[in-house]
Design a protein around this motif. Structure first.
Motif, PDB file in Angstrom:
ATOM      1  N   ALA A  62       0.795  -1.332   0.110  1.00  0.00           N
ATOM      2  CA  ALA A  62      -0.127   0.020   0.019  1.00  0.00           C
ATOM      3  C   ALA A  62       0.800   1.481  -0.164  1.00  0.00           C
ATOM      4  CB  ALA A  62      -1.011   0.100   1.209  1.00  0.00           C
ATOM      5  N   GLU A  63       1.935   1.143   0.703  1.00  0.00           N
ATOM      6  CA  GLU A  63       2.798   2.358   0.663  1.00  0.00           C
ATOM      7  C   GLU A  63       3.574   2.737  -0.701  1.00  0.00           C
ATOM      8  OE1 GLU A  63       2.844   4.513   3.356  1.00  0.00           O
ATOM      9  OE2 GLU A  63       1.849   3.316   4.578  1.00  0.00           O
ATOM     10  N   TYR A  64       3.843   1.503  -1.100  1.00  0.00           N
ATOM     11  CA  TYR A  64       4.671   1.443  -2.635  1.00  0.00           C
ATOM     12  C   TYR A  64       3.547   2.231  -3.572  1.00  0.00           C
ATOM     13  CZ  TYR A  64       8.951   0.041  -4.377  1.00  0.00           C
ATOM     14  OH  TYR A  64      10.253   0.063  -4.908  1.00  0.00           O
ATOM     15  N   GLU A 103       8.689  10.495   0.319  1.00  0.00           N
ATOM     16  CA  GLU A 103       8.362  10.013   1.921  1.00  0.00           C
ATOM     17  C   GLU A 103       7.626   8.683   1.924  1.00  0.00           C
ATOM     18  OE1 GLU A 103       6.439  13.061   4.214  1.00  0.00           O
ATOM     19  OE2 GLU A 103       7.460  14.583   3.359  1.00  0.00           O
ATOM     20  N   GLU A 104       6.729   8.640   0.906  1.00  0.00           N
ATOM     21  CA  GLU A 104       5.914   7.206   0.918  1.00  0.00           C
ATOM     22  C   GLU A 104       6.950   6.099   0.671  1.00  0.00           C
ATOM     23  OE1 GLU A 104       2.989   7.203   2.095  1.00  0.00           O
ATOM     24  OE2 GLU A 104       2.376   9.130   1.675  1.00  0.00           O
ATOM     25  N   ARG A 105       7.985   6.343   0.059  1.00  0.00           N
ATOM     26  CA  ARG A 105       8.869   4.951  -0.369  1.00  0.00           C
ATOM     27  C   ARG A 105       9.509   4.776   1.239  1.00  0.00           C
ATOM     28  NH1 ARG A 105       9.229   7.025  -5.359  1.00  0.00           N
ATOM     29  NH2 ARG A 105      10.780   8.450  -5.163  1.00  0.00           N
ATOM     30  N   GLU A 106      10.007   6.035   1.792  1.00  0.00           N
ATOM     31  CA  GLU A 106      10.385   5.858   3.239  1.00  0.00           C
ATOM     32  C   GLU A 106       9.427   5.148   4.105  1.00  0.00           C
ATOM     33  OE1 GLU A 106      11.844   9.627   4.806  1.00  0.00           O
ATOM     34  OE2 GLU A 106      13.122   9.992   2.985  1.00  0.00           O
ATOM     35  N   HIS A 107       8.240   5.278   3.904  1.00  0.00           N
ATOM     36  CA  HIS A 107       7.340   4.444   4.759  1.00  0.00           C
ATOM     37  C   HIS A 107       7.464   3.151   4.391  1.00  0.00           C
ATOM     38  CE1 HIS A 107       4.489   8.200   5.084  1.00  0.00           C
ATOM     39  NE2 HIS A 107       5.586   8.353   5.730  1.00  0.00           N
ATOM     40  N   MET A 108       7.374   2.880   3.403  1.00  0.00           N
ATOM     41  CA  MET A 108       7.545   1.414   2.787  1.00  0.00           C
ATOM     42  C   MET A 108       8.697   0.660   3.306  1.00  0.00           C
ATOM     43  SD  MET A 108       9.354  -0.687   0.488  1.00  0.00           S
ATOM     44  CE  MET A 108      10.099   0.324  -0.578  1.00  0.00           C
ATOM     45  N   GLU A 129       1.879   9.916  12.009  1.00  0.00           N
ATOM     46  CA  GLU A 129       2.114  10.393  10.788  1.00  0.00           C
ATOM     47  C   GLU A 129       1.019  10.366   9.878  1.00  0.00           C
ATOM     48  OE1 GLU A 129       4.934  11.347   9.358  1.00  0.00           O
ATOM     49  OE2 GLU A 129       4.839  11.174   7.105  1.00  0.00           O
ATOM     50  N   GLN A 130      -0.056   9.509   9.958  1.00  0.00           N
ATOM     51  CA  GLN A 130      -1.163   9.564   9.227  1.00  0.00           C
ATOM     52  C   GLN A 130      -2.157  10.975   9.727  1.00  0.00           C
ATOM     53  OE1 GLN A 130      -0.083   7.550   6.419  1.00  0.00           O
ATOM     54  NE2 GLN A 130      -2.383   8.204   6.488  1.00  0.00           N
ATOM     55  N   HIS A 131      -1.922  11.203  10.993  1.00  0.00           N
ATOM     56  CA  HIS A 131      -2.597  12.467  11.213  1.00  0.00           C
ATOM     57  C   HIS A 131      -2.017  13.616  10.734  1.00  0.00           C
ATOM     58  CE1 HIS A 131      -4.546  15.232  14.154  1.00  0.00           C
ATOM     59  NE2 HIS A 131      -3.261  15.724  14.292  1.00  0.00           N
ATOM     60  N   GLU A 132      -0.803  13.755  10.629  1.00  0.00           N
ATOM     61  CA  GLU A 132      -0.063  14.700   9.867  1.00  0.00           C
ATOM     62  C   GLU A 132      -0.390  14.624   8.445  1.00  0.00           C
ATOM     63  OE1 GLU A 132       1.798  17.375  11.122  1.00  0.00           O
ATOM     64  OE2 GLU A 132       1.047  16.429  13.194  1.00  0.00           O
ATOM     65  N   GLU A 133      -0.519  13.511   7.870  1.00  0.00           N
ATOM     66  CA  GLU A 133      -0.700  13.443   6.293  1.00  0.00           C
ATOM     67  C   GLU A 133      -2.237  14.027   6.081  1.00  0.00           C
ATOM     68  OE1 GLU A 133       0.970  10.742   4.306  1.00  0.00           O
ATOM     69  OE2 GLU A 133       2.965  11.552   4.630  1.00  0.00           O
ATOM     70  N   GLU A 134      -3.089  13.551   6.664  1.00  0.00           N
ATOM     71  CA  GLU A 134      -4.364  14.043   6.577  1.00  0.00           C
ATOM     72  C   GLU A 134      -4.693  15.479   6.568  1.00  0.00           C
ATOM     73  OE1 GLU A 134      -7.544  12.053   8.305  1.00  0.00           O
ATOM     74  OE2 GLU A 134      -6.935   9.952   7.964  1.00  0.00           O
TER      75      GLU A 134
HETATM   76 FE   LIG Z   1       2.646   6.632   3.893  1.00  0.00          FE
END
Ligand SMILES: [Fe+2]
Ligand SMILES: [Fe+2]
Length: 172
Positions: free
Chosen positions: A16-18, A49-54, A126-131
């Motif tokens: 999902a992050e990828y 950033e999403e790749r870093e989450h992955m 992180e999701q709180h910040e992204e939203e």
């Molecule tokens: Fe993410």
């Protein structure tokens, strides 16, 4: 030590992050094509950033002595009617990811996997910040409206908008 089911769930989240990274790269291309250079750069940085989450999930699975797996990743949406529609889609995507993270947290807690529960807390914040980030951009774009000239200036001013809202994390 992770259970088989937890490994599967974490690997699904890697996927999902990828997908998120690819989605934002694709959105970045759309912005570039429409000459919204700052939005393009913002989305491209966000893809990083999403790749870093992955990788964070990938390393956790490996550190637990399990096999991290990269599955098939579907092609992201590439057509948008407007910048507002694009950011509404990004915001909706982040809400979906938050649901997935919450599902993982819930699973970890109910199955007494406290190490994974603890690991996932970073993703909760992180999701709180992204939203918050994507919601702010949707709100600003709704204020600006469809006028091309106004959108041009919003693009030029994007970094100022983000820093005034306390949303700029890097120096660029
Ligand atoms: Fe993410
Ligand atoms: Fe995200």
């Amino acid at each position: 030590m992770l259970t088989k089911e937890m490994v599967k769930k974490l690997n699904d989240q890697i996927n999902a992050e990828y997908y998120s990274a690819n989605l934002y790269m694709q959105m970045s291309a759309w912005c570039d094509d429409q000459n919204f250079q700052s939005f393009a750069k913002f989305l491209r940085d966000h893809a990083g950033e999403e790749r870093e989450h992955m990788e964070r999930l990938f390393d956790y699975v490996l550190d637990c002595g399990s096999l991290a797996l990269i599955g098939q990743i579907s092609a992201p949406t590439s057509q948008f009617k407007s910048l507002l529609e694009l950011f509404k889609a990004a915001y909706a995507h982040e809400i979906e990811i938050t649901k997935q993270i919450n599902g993982l947290v819930d699973y970890a807690l109910t199955h007494k996997d406290y190490a994974t529960f603890n690991f996932l807390q970073w993703f909760v914040s992180e999701q709180h910040e992204e939203e918050k980030l994507f919601k702010t951009l949707v709100d600003k774009l709704e204020l600006v409206g469809e006028n091309k000239r106004d959108l041009f200036f919003m693009d030029k001013d994007l970094n100022r908008t983000l820093s005034e809202s306390g949303l700029l994390t890097s120096e660029d």
